[in-house]
Design a protein around this motif. Structure first.
Motif, PDB file in Angstrom:
ATOM      1  N   LEU A 175       0.926  -1.034  -0.085  1.00 37.51           N
ATOM      2  CA  LEU A 175      -0.274   0.379  -0.011  1.00 37.51           C
ATOM      3  C   LEU A 175       0.914   1.216   0.358  1.00 37.51           C
ATOM      4  O   LEU A 175       1.742   1.642   0.730  1.00 37.51           O
ATOM      5  CB  LEU A 175      -0.357  -0.527   1.240  1.00 37.51           C
ATOM      6  CG  LEU A 175      -1.603   0.809   1.546  1.00 37.51           C
ATOM      7  CD1 LEU A 175      -2.990   1.156   0.204  1.00 37.51           C
ATOM      8  CD2 LEU A 175      -2.535   0.702   2.832  1.00 37.51           C
ATOM      9  N   ASP A 176       1.245   1.537  -1.124  1.00 38.16           N
ATOM     10  CA  ASP A 176       1.742   2.950  -1.069  1.00 38.16           C
ATOM     11  C   ASP A 176       1.272   4.355  -0.636  1.00 38.16           C
ATOM     12  O   ASP A 176       0.198   4.362  -0.493  1.00 38.16           O
ATOM     13  CB  ASP A 176       1.730   3.281  -2.488  1.00 38.16           C
ATOM     14  CG  ASP A 176       3.553   4.196  -2.781  1.00 38.16           C
ATOM     15  OD1 ASP A 176       4.664   4.618  -2.040  1.00 38.16           O
ATOM     16  OD2 ASP A 176       3.586   4.376  -4.125  1.00 38.16           O
ATOM     17  N   ASP A 177       2.280   5.142  -0.521  1.00 39.66           N
ATOM     18  CA  ASP A 177       2.194   7.184  -0.279  1.00 39.66           C
ATOM     19  C   ASP A 177       1.534   6.794   1.044  1.00 39.66           C
ATOM     20  O   ASP A 177      -0.223   7.622   1.424  1.00 39.66           O
ATOM     21  CB  ASP A 177       1.159   7.051  -1.143  1.00 39.66           C
ATOM     22  CG  ASP A 177       2.253   7.433  -2.465  1.00 39.66           C
ATOM     23  OD1 ASP A 177       3.243   7.188  -1.705  1.00 39.66           O
ATOM     24  OD2 ASP A 177       1.934   7.094  -3.293  1.00 39.66           O
ATOM     25  N   PHE A 178       0.655   5.554   1.802  1.00 40.37           N
ATOM     26  CA  PHE A 178      -0.249   5.235   3.336  1.00 40.37           C
ATOM     27  C   PHE A 178       0.256   6.874   3.917  1.00 40.37           C
ATOM     28  O   PHE A 178       0.976   7.449   4.285  1.00 40.37           O
ATOM     29  CB  PHE A 178       0.378   4.780   4.074  1.00 40.37           C
ATOM     30  CG  PHE A 178      -1.320   4.603   5.388  1.00 40.37           C
ATOM     31  CD1 PHE A 178      -1.644   3.886   4.429  1.00 40.37           C
ATOM     32  CD2 PHE A 178      -0.558   4.720   6.580  1.00 40.37           C
ATOM     33  CE1 PHE A 178      -2.950   3.023   5.623  1.00 40.37           C
ATOM     34  CE2 PHE A 178      -1.655   4.055   7.683  1.00 40.37           C
ATOM     35  CZ  PHE A 178      -3.111   3.940   6.997  1.00 40.37           C
ATOM     36  N   ALA A 233       9.324   3.187   5.368  1.00 36.29           N
ATOM     37  CA  ALA A 233       9.942   4.379   5.450  1.00 36.29           C
ATOM     38  C   ALA A 233       9.889   5.199   4.112  1.00 36.29           C
ATOM     39  O   ALA A 233      11.432   4.913   3.417  1.00 36.29           O
ATOM     40  CB  ALA A 233      10.342   4.789   6.688  1.00 36.29           C
ATOM     41  N   GLU A 234       9.669   6.190   3.412  1.00 29.76           N
ATOM     42  CA  GLU A 234       9.847   6.755   1.855  1.00 29.76           C
ATOM     43  C   GLU A 234      10.677   8.448   2.279  1.00 29.76           C
ATOM     44  O   GLU A 234       9.915   8.371   2.874  1.00 29.76           O
ATOM     45  CB  GLU A 234       8.606   6.993   1.528  1.00 29.76           C
ATOM     46  CG  GLU A 234       8.005   5.024   0.865  1.00 29.76           C
ATOM     47  CD  GLU A 234       6.966   5.951  -0.414  1.00 29.76           C
ATOM     48  OE1 GLU A 234       7.342   5.776  -1.569  1.00 29.76           O
ATOM     49  OE2 GLU A 234       6.082   6.410  -0.242  1.00 29.76           O
ATOM     50  N   GLY A 235      11.138   8.349   0.968  1.00 36.53           N
ATOM     51  CA  GLY A 235      11.986   9.565   1.246  1.00 36.53           C
ATOM     52  C   GLY A 235      13.019   9.980   2.171  1.00 36.53           C
ATOM     53  O   GLY A 235      12.804  11.352   2.455  1.00 36.53           O
TER      54      GLY A 235
HETATM   55 MG    MG Z   1       5.144   6.589  -2.324  1.00 37.04          MG
END
Ligand code: MG
Ligand code: C2E
Ligand code: MG
Ligand code: MG
Length: 286
Positions: A175-178, A233-235
């Motif tokens: 599940l992206d960009d949660f 954890a993105e970014g």
């Molecule tokens: Mg994303």
């Protein structure tokens, strides 16, 4: 005079809108051309295990280098592709290319592919995915499909059935960009995600922004753990962000700290020189 101004403003605005529409139409035509003539390419960004600092996968990210305008961001051209329906063909090309590239990597390394809600609504998606896997001789568990919360906007029997069919193929689901959309907890209960990707807006600067972001990350992590899902954890860009993410218990990290998206040749170079070991940028021995 007021009336005249009004007309003037109106005329100016409408000619701007005309330019925009013309611009989009041109971009759409160019995008069709790019798809047909090798104008699109993929870059790959490492995803790293917090526990082992091994690379566990790479996310495939689409790039369009336009002959006149230079590099165009997917945040600009993906919406155009979605509105025009081109996303179906582009998405299939991405799946096939990413599977073929990943087939050259060690078995421990997965590839993650972003799937548009438009692709998700297409009943042939599972067949397309199976065909991409077979064409590349890649086993299904090495492919992870990244889906955003927007697929739940038409939350119905078809959505449930698509999740079940994709699970049946054996791919992993993330599940992206949660945290950026509705973040309803109801669908976490029924959708068979293997991983939650915590949006970079919670991660970036979290070390300085302090408590609120870290409290949110912490609660997403405990929710995911309770549901036996991984968390990425993105970014993450800095060492402080990396330290914080690890303290908060995210199982995986993806961000410039471990590498920007790179061409597949560079992925292979890194695998050849470092194996699957990751190193925060700036501390790489050369
Ligand atoms: Mg994303
Ligand atoms: P996403 O799937 O959430 O991908 C993560 C984005 O964050 C990527 O942007 C990546 O380059 C960027 N990123 C990763 N780490 C950092 C960091 O430390 N700092 C900063 N500033 N950015 C970081 P990118 O490549 O521009 O892609 C943007 C979005 O476009 C993606 O967000 C995804 O929603 C969409 N996209 C990209 N490729 C595809 C594709 O093949 N198909 C579809 N449907 N969408 C795609
Ligand atoms: Mg993604
Ligand atoms: Mg995104």
């Amino acid at each position: 005079a007021a009336k005249g101004d009004g007309r003037g403003v109106y005329r100016f605005y409408s000619s701007e809108m005309h330019a925009d529409a013309e611009d989009r139409r041109q971009l759409e035509e160019d995008l069709r051309g790019a798809l047909a003539n090798d104008g699109l390419h993929l870059v790959y960004q490492p995803v790293v295990s917090s526990a082992t600092e091994q690379v566990t996968g790479y996310e495939a990210l689409l790039r369009w280098s336009h002959p006149k305008r230079g590099l165009i961001s997917p945040t600009v051209f993906i919406p155009i592709a979605e509105e025009t329906g081109l996303i179906s063909q582009i998405g299939e090309w991405v799946l096939r290319t990413a599977c073929r590239d990943a087939a050259r990597w060690p078995d421990s390394i997965r590839v993650a592919v972003n799937v548009s809600p438009i692709q998700f609504a297409n009943p042939s998606l599972p067949t397309i995915v199976m065909s991409a896997l077979a064409g590349a001789r890649l086993s299904a568990e090495r492919l992870e499909l990244e889906i955003t919360e927007s697929v739940f906007l038409n939350d119905d029997a078809d959505t449930d059935a698509m999740f079940a069919r994709l699970k049946g193929v054996g791919v992993r689901l993330a599940l992206d960009d949660f945290g950026t959309g509705y973040s309803s907890l109801g669908y976490l209960k029924k959708a068979p995600f293997d991983k939650i990707k915590i949006d970079q807006s919670f991660v970036r600067g979290a070390a300085i922004k302090g408590n609120r972001n870290s409290a949110i990350i912490k609660s997403i992590v405990s929710l995911a753990e309770a549901l036996s899902m991984d968390t990425t954890a993105e970014g993450a860009e800095t060492h402080d962000e990396l330290d914080m993410i690890r303290q908060l218990g995210c199982s995986h990290v993806q961000g410039y700290i471990y590498g920007k998206p790179m061409p597949v040749a560079e992925v292979i170079d890194r695998l050849n020189s470092n194996g699957t070991r990751a190193q925060p940028e700036g501390f790489r021995s050369s």
